[in-house]
Scaffold this motif. Structure first.
Motif, PDB file in Angstrom:
ATOM      1  N   GLU A   1      45.944  85.870  48.682  1.00  0.00           N
ATOM      2  CA  GLU A   1      46.560  86.457  50.002  1.00  0.00           C
ATOM      3  C   GLU A   1      47.665  85.684  50.353  1.00  0.00           C
ATOM      4  O   GLU A   1      48.303  85.930  51.533  1.00  0.00           O
ATOM      5  CB  GLU A   1      45.292  86.582  50.884  1.00  0.00           C
ATOM      6  CG  GLU A   1      44.129  87.589  50.476  1.00  0.00           C
ATOM      7  CD  GLU A   1      44.623  89.111  50.259  1.00  0.00           C
ATOM      8  OE1 GLU A   1      45.844  89.366  50.980  1.00  0.00           O
ATOM      9  OE2 GLU A   1      44.085  89.712  49.362  1.00  0.00           O
ATOM     10  N   CYS A   2      47.951  84.541  49.881  1.00  0.00           N
ATOM     11  CA  CYS A   2      48.877  83.447  50.451  1.00  0.00           C
ATOM     12  C   CYS A   2      50.257  83.872  50.046  1.00  0.00           C
ATOM     13  O   CYS A   2      50.457  84.244  48.851  1.00  0.00           O
ATOM     14  CB  CYS A   2      48.319  82.125  50.257  1.00  0.00           C
ATOM     15  SG  CYS A   2      47.008  81.648  50.875  1.00  0.00           S
ATOM     16  N   ASP A   3      51.323  83.590  50.788  1.00  0.00           N
ATOM     17  CA  ASP A   3      52.632  83.729  50.266  1.00  0.00           C
ATOM     18  C   ASP A   3      53.203  82.309  49.977  1.00  0.00           C
ATOM     19  O   ASP A   3      52.287  81.339  49.819  1.00  0.00           O
ATOM     20  CB  ASP A   3      53.657  84.137  51.471  1.00  0.00           C
ATOM     21  CG  ASP A   3      53.616  83.417  52.746  1.00  0.00           C
ATOM     22  OD1 ASP A   3      53.018  82.301  52.749  1.00  0.00           O
ATOM     23  OD2 ASP A   3      53.810  83.830  53.758  1.00  0.00           O
ATOM     24  N   ASN A   4      54.243  82.114  49.566  1.00  0.00           N
ATOM     25  CA  ASN A   4      54.813  80.902  49.003  1.00  0.00           C
ATOM     26  C   ASN A   4      54.766  79.901  49.945  1.00  0.00           C
ATOM     27  O   ASN A   4      54.639  78.516  49.782  1.00  0.00           O
ATOM     28  CB  ASN A   4      56.225  80.961  48.428  1.00  0.00           C
ATOM     29  CG  ASN A   4      56.339  81.801  47.302  1.00  0.00           C
ATOM     30  OD1 ASN A   4      55.218  81.990  46.486  1.00  0.00           O
ATOM     31  ND2 ASN A   4      57.503  82.301  46.890  1.00  0.00           N
ATOM     32  N   HIS A   5      54.935  80.171  51.259  1.00  0.00           N
ATOM     33  CA  HIS A   5      55.192  78.956  52.322  1.00  0.00           C
ATOM     34  C   HIS A   5      53.617  78.497  52.497  1.00  0.00           C
ATOM     35  O   HIS A   5      53.523  77.235  52.639  1.00  0.00           O
ATOM     36  CB  HIS A   5      55.718  79.800  53.623  1.00  0.00           C
ATOM     37  CG  HIS A   5      55.651  78.662  54.773  1.00  0.00           C
ATOM     38  ND1 HIS A   5      56.406  77.728  55.079  1.00  0.00           N
ATOM     39  CD2 HIS A   5      54.730  78.677  55.821  1.00  0.00           C
ATOM     40  CE1 HIS A   5      55.982  77.025  55.935  1.00  0.00           C
ATOM     41  NE2 HIS A   5      55.204  77.567  56.591  1.00  0.00           N
ATOM     42  N   THR A   6      52.773  79.567  52.572  1.00  0.00           N
ATOM     43  CA  THR A   6      51.257  79.252  52.833  1.00  0.00           C
ATOM     44  C   THR A   6      50.756  78.187  51.497  1.00  0.00           C
ATOM     45  O   THR A   6      50.110  77.214  51.716  1.00  0.00           O
ATOM     46  CB  THR A   6      50.608  80.291  52.808  1.00  0.00           C
ATOM     47  OG1 THR A   6      50.848  81.142  54.157  1.00  0.00           O
ATOM     48  CG2 THR A   6      49.050  79.695  53.283  1.00  0.00           C
TER      49      THR A   6
END
Length: 615
Positions: free
Chosen positions: A71-76
């Motif tokens: 569920e995480c994007d690259n920033h996360t």
């Protein structure tokens, strides 16, 4: 009258900028823990989720985390990496027991890696400083203690005030930073030291240096590492002019205590290992062509047909052994009491050195006995009759005759398991001493093979074609083919690390035994190189330069920690006992001097023309 300027148009200073936000104080920094700050109120849902996570088994936790990551994007994910990565780093030397740490170090073979590791932390330094780690490193570099056997060389078998010269041209290829790095890698202090073999000052009066006691494997490794570095790029050279003795150097031996030089003018000079002259042994009436040392005992023979036994410590002649009827051409000792001589009269004689008696006369060759080697009770002789013979020293019986060469045999090597013979027919033959069969014929030289040395499963040969060849005795094939010299190879010796060759082209070259590459050229070119002998930390070169016979003693012992001072680079003539070299030649020697040019030619070709010399 000028009109009054309206008040709103009067110039004024620019408005002050807004006051910036105050800099964060130490109390306002982000929390060191990744948990929520104390002043933040945790969402009850997150608190409940965390408590639920704690109660899951490992598989459920992994599945939950995998679903969250999806569920995480690259920033996360980048933020997550910053959190997880430091927590996964472990110091292996802190986490593992010493036994496993030492096991890890067994895979390290670069000493520079050791010293860098010692600078990581106290724990790493403790592990790296353990003697077990350095013992393993010593074994990887084959830095074992040298054999107590003396090192010497003869004509046929390979194997006062002075100036100390440190030849700068031999140090040209070293990078100072690299040398410093190498030095720091073995220094007992992990800090980089500021000295190297490329910048070590020297002194003209330096006393003989003994290696510091190798109380630990670490200090032993450091000593050997510095010695190997000096062999490649450094070394301290002492030059001696043997004046006015300008004869041919027929034999050279380097032992723990002495450097012994025999000349064709009937003289034998004895030096200590620094090159200081001790005494001249006078007694032979003609040229000395063979000699062999054993501790303080020296046995010599030559054109006057006598075999003489000397005490080098006192310079006295112990025995004069007579029996040969022609020139004594080769000599070996099987023990401190027994010597075997080979002569142009076709015989070998076994001598008891305690009584001076001849115990056996070994007859069977049909021409001059040119070379011999001993192992245990067996002696192997090579002759101009193209054969080699195996004899029993105790019984005096000929056990085997090795036939196969088509021309004279000039060199022989014997280690108890194999016999190698070099001949004028350009071939080298390997024999089985048990049954006398020829196991291999090594071909490649194009001229006389006059130099042989065998060590383990390696054979090194040198020929009058100027080439040096390294052979495997397992496969009987060449490992290296070295175009070493422009003329005859006059001297050859090797060990596990290096090959040292001297040629009649006046050059001394050092080669890497494993790779076959040239390491360096030792000394300055001369008119001719008579003999070369070396041991682990010393090398002696006998050469002719500017019409004078010169001896160069190279010392590769690491210098003292405080260093030395350097003197002017000037060779100084050597003086003998009493201030001058004794030069009383016997009357019979004058005849021999008339044949000097013939003798030099015979020496450079291995002696095939030497039958014409005066016996």
């Amino acid at each position: 009258m000028p009109q009054a300027i309206p008040n709103p148009l009067l110039p004024s200073a620019p408005a002050s900028p807004p006051t910036p936000a105050p800099s964060p104080t130490p109390h306002q920094r982000s929390p060191t823990s990744w948990h929520l700050a104390l002043d933040d109120v945790e969402d009850p849902v997150l608190e409940e989720a965390r408590n639920l996570f704690r109660g899951l088994d490992i598989t459920a936790k992994e599945n939950w985390l995998r679903s969250l990551v999806d569920e995480c994007d690259n920033h996360t994910l980048s933020f997550l990496h910053q959190i997880v990565s430091p927590r996964l780093k472990k110091d292996p030397f802190k986490a593992l027991p010493n036994e496993l740490c030492f096991r890890i170090l067994e895979f390290v073979d670069d000493p520079k890696t050791f010293v860098r590791a010692s600078q990581v932390s106290r724990r790493w330094r403790e592990i790296v400083s353990d003697d077990q780690a350095w013992k393993t490193l010593c074994e990887k570099h084959a830095y074992r203690r040298m054999s107590s056997d003396s090192v010497g060389s003869s004509m046929t078998n390979s194997t006062a005030s002075v100036s100390q010269l440190l030849y700068g041209q031999h140090l040209r290829s070293a990078s100072p930073n690299r040398v410093l790095e190498n030095m720091s890698a073995i220094d007992e202090n992990p800090e980089v030291v500021a000295t190297s073999h490329d910048s070590v000052p020297t002194t003209g009066s330096r006393k003989q240096r003994k290696p510091r006691p190798s109380t630990t494997h670490r200090s032993h490794f450091k000593h050997r590492y510095l010695v190997e570095s000096a062999w490649r790029k450094g070394g301290l050279m002492t030059a001696r002019h043997i004046h006015p003795d300008q004869g041919v150097v027929t034999s050279l031996h380097l032992t723990k205590k002495y450097i012994v030089v025999a000349l064709d003018n009937a003289k034998i000079h004895v030096f200590n290992t620094r090159g200081d002259h001790q005494r001249t042994l006078l007694g032979h009436q003609m040229g000395v062509w063979a000699m062999v040392p054993w501790e303080d005992i020296l046995v010599s023979g030559g054109c006057d047909r006598d075999v003489r036994v000397w005490n080098m410590a006192t310079g006295t002649s112990v025995h004069t052994l007579r029996g040969h009827t022609s020139t004594v051409r080769c000599l070996k000792m099987s023990d401190a009491r027994t010597a075997i001589s080979g002569s142009r009269d076709t015989t070998l004689r076994v001598w008891d050195l305690t009584t001076g008696a001849c115990t056996e006369v070994l007859m069977g060759h049909q021409a001059s006995v040119r070379c011999l080697e001993i192992h245990g009770d067996l002696v192997v002789s090579g002759s101009y009759d193209t054969t080699a013979k195996i004899w029993s020293i105790s019984s005096g019986q000929c056990l085997r005759t090795l036939q196969g060469h088509f021309s004279q045999i000039y060199a022989i090597a014997f280690d108890g398991h194999r016999i190698a013979t070099g001949s004028l027919d350009t071939s080298v033959r390997i024999w089985n001493p048990q049954d006398g069969t020829c196991q291999a014929i090594l071909q490649g030289h194009t001229s006389l093979v006059g130099q042989l040395q065998m060590r383990g499963n390696t054979l090194v040969t040198g020929g009058s074609d100027g080439s040096v060849r390294v052979w495997s005795l397992i496969t009987n094939t060449p490992i290296h083919r070295l175009a070493a010299h422009d003329n005859s190879v006059t001297s050859l010796q090797f060990d596990d690390a290096r090959i040292v060759s001297g040629g009649s082209d006046g050059r001394v070259k050092i080669w890497d035994t494993k790779t076959g590459t040239q390491i360096r050229e030792l000394s300055q070119p001369a008119e001719a190189v008579w003999r070369v002998a070396f041991e682990s930390e010393r090398c002696v070169v006998m050469a002719s330069r500017a019409g004078r016979t010169i001896m160069e003693v190279w010392d590769f012992t690491p210098p003292p920690e405080d260093g030395d001072q350097q003197e002017d680079e000037r060779p100084v003539e050597m003086t003998m006992d009493g201030g001058q070299i004794l030069d009383e030649d016997m009357a019979d020697v004058e005849d021999e001097e008339d044949h000097k040019s013939d003798m030099i030619d015979a020496y450079s070709t291995g002696g095939e023309d030497s039958e014409g010399m005066t016996d």
